[in-house]
Design an enzyme around this catalytic site. Structure first.
Site, PDB file in Angstrom:
ATOM      1  N   SER A  78      15.227  21.934 -15.608  1.00  0.00           N
ATOM      2  CA  SER A  78      13.778  22.903 -15.656  1.00  0.00           C
ATOM      3  C   SER A  78      14.252  24.007 -16.310  1.00  0.00           C
ATOM      4  O   SER A  78      14.773  24.691 -15.628  1.00  0.00           O
ATOM      5  CB  SER A  78      13.506  22.751 -14.669  1.00  0.00           C
ATOM      6  N   HIS A  98       0.569  -0.848  -0.131  1.00  0.00           N
ATOM      7  CA  HIS A  98      -0.055  -0.195   0.117  1.00  0.00           C
ATOM      8  C   HIS A  98       0.960   1.406   0.353  1.00  0.00           C
ATOM      9  O   HIS A  98       0.019   2.424   0.303  1.00  0.00           O
ATOM     10  CB  HIS A  98      -1.210  -0.239   1.050  1.00  0.00           C
ATOM     11  N   LYS A 118      16.194  21.396 -10.433  1.00  0.00           N
ATOM     12  CA  LYS A 118      15.506  20.800 -11.065  1.00  0.00           C
ATOM     13  C   LYS A 118      16.157  19.161 -11.049  1.00  0.00           C
ATOM     14  O   LYS A 118      16.900  20.387 -12.141  1.00  0.00           O
ATOM     15  CB  LYS A 118      14.605  20.947 -11.529  1.00  0.00           C
TER      16      LYS A 118
END
Ligand code: ARG
Length: 477
Positions: free
Chosen positions: A292, A171, A298
């Site tokens: 980016s 999960h 990034k």
């Protein structure tokens, strides 16, 4: 999907239909000629078309339908055409509709009337079915090589991480500690099945349709087994109607390709999570990433993201082929010309994705300390504490309850079970003694205890890697 723009060297339709002009009283409409043509995309398997024609001519000479001199002229002419195509000097003509008629027409132009004899006892229906099978067989062999390279990369990385401990998830919540090597071997297993599926599909691809002619067979004394042998086919297709019509082998390939992409997509999803600032489990080297244009900090995991995205188009290619086939009565229908682009797209996508993965996997750098710390958080050894109590005579359900209370204390104190004191643990059960830390609560104790085939203990992972190398040798023998 391949676009329908004209190939280099193509000319506009000249409205002649030399191949069937006899029955027609007017030329094909220029738009219809272009609309019904496939040469824009089927020129991709010119090599297989030429190989099929050479085998056909060789067989026709063997059974006496062509003379040896005619056969030799045809083979020489076709070989020259292959060189022209490879040199980029071949003029592909849309008005000649497809790869088959382009090559045949050029052959007649080069060697004269003998060129017109090549199509004896054959139809484009069995010709195209043969070409696609030859083409797909070659592509499957290349894809299998990529799969093997990726699998070896996984085994190499797993071997370096037999003792690297990370949280295992269910999960997406921390569940139990596992070794990183074990996790990588799970990926390896997925790819073993993918490889088996492709190899199995290859058996059904590797059957010869040629000799079925348009649909019913041919009146010439052909030797299909000989043609099959020349082209390396395992056997001939048994029924002419089926052979020119069904494309189930291509559907099967697209299904196998879809499963490969599904697996690569799941691996990609994990890599994307693991490279995030929240996980930081793994570093993907800069050469596989981009930045980016606005956010200087990034470093994006573009390769796995793109592969996760590309899985969708391959699933689409599978559905295209299934839908293409489902309404067709026997035998050949022009619908089948639409089999090519979804097949080619699936081939290209799975090849590119496997290539990227095979390059990227050996370059991954795990952050071993961060993985370990993550495993120490989230009560990953709670099941081990319950098992410890069971081994001291507590029923599992009761042990579950006891550990649940200990976890609640840990949550309140913001401490992992291994960070609670012995006295704190003993308030939940007096069966807990000092050995609990070594036997149950440490990460090493937890993974070492899962010591059976298929389990995560370093000892088992090491043995699994050794077996995997042998299995690879058998798989690709
Ligand atoms: N270009 C056709 C295809 O891809 C070749 C077979 C054409 N046969 C025919 N009877 N029109 O399927």
């Amino acid at each position: 999907m391949t676009t329908s723009s004209n190939p280099p060297n193509s000319v506009t339709p000249d409205q002649t239909s030399g191949m069937w002009g006899g029955r027609f009283s007017e030329a094909t409409d220029a738009f219809v000629a272009e609309f019904t043509a496939s040469v824009q995309f089927d020129q991709r398997f010119y090599k297989q078309d030429i190989a099929g024609s050479i085998a056909h001519a060789t067989m026709l000479a063997k059974v006496g339908v062509l003379t040896e001199a005619e056969r030799d002229d045809i083979i020489e002419g076709l070989s020259t055409i292959r060189s022209e195509i490879e040199a980029g000097t071949f003029e592909w003509r849309i008005d000649l509709e497809d790869v088959h008629m382009n090559i045949e027409s050029r052959l007649t132009q080069r060697i004269g009337i003998t060129g017109k004899k090549l199509h004896t006892g054959r139809s484009r229906n069995d010709q195209v079915a043969t070409d696609i099978r030859l083409y797909l067989r070659d592509e499957i062999d290349d894809i299998l090589k990529l799969l093997e390279r990726l699998q070896k990369g996984l085994l190499g990385l797993a071997a370096k991480n037999i003792n690297t401990i990370m949280p295992g998830f269910t999960h997406l919540q921390t569940a139990q500690p596992v070794t990183f090597g074990h996790h990588l071997l799970a990926w390896f297993e997925m790819l073993v099945r993918d490889s088996e599926r492709l190899q199995d599909c290859r058996k059904r691809v590797n059957r010869l349709p040629l000799g079925s002619a348009a649909l019913a067979g041919t009146t010439y004394p052909i030797d299909r087994a000989y043609t099959a042998e020349l082209l390396g086919f395992e056997a001939v297709c048994e029924n002419s109607l089926d052979a020119v019509s069904d494309r189930d082998f291509a559907i099967e390939f697209n299904a196998a390709a879809s499963l490969i992409m599904m697996h690569l997509s799941r691996m990609s999803e994990e890599l994307i999570l693991w490279t995030s600032a929240q996980f930081k489990f793994v570093n993907i080297p800069d050469r596989f990433c981009t930045g980016s244009s606005i956010m200087p900090q990034k470093k994006n995991p573009d390769v796995p993201e793109l592969i996760r995205g590309k899985s969708g188009r391959v699933f689409g290619d599978l559905i295209s082929l299934l839908t293409l086939m489902k309404g067709q009565p026997l035998a050949y229908n022009k619908d089948n010309q639409e089999d090519k682009e979804p097949l080619f797209d699936a081939i290209d996508t799975v090849r590119g994705s496997l290539m990227a993965f095979a390059d990227m996997i050996p370059a991954l750098v795990p952050n071993i300390e961060i993985m370990r710390e993550a495993a120490l958080r989230g009560f990953s050894t709670a099941t081990d504490l319950a098992d410890y109590l069971v081994k001291k005579g507590v029923a599992f359900r009761d042990a579950h309850e006891i550990v649940g209370k200990a976890v609640a204390l840990g949550v309140a104190e913001e401490k992992d079970l291994s960070e609670l004191t012995l006295e704190q643990l003993q308030q939940f059960s007096d069966l807990i003694t000092a050995d609990v830390f070594d036997k149950a609560l440490t990460l090493e104790a937890s993974v070492n205890a899962r010591d059976h085939i298929g389990g995560t203990s370093p000892k088992q992972v090491e043995a699994a890697i050794a077996r995997a190398h042998t299995r690879l040798e058998q798989l690709y023998a």
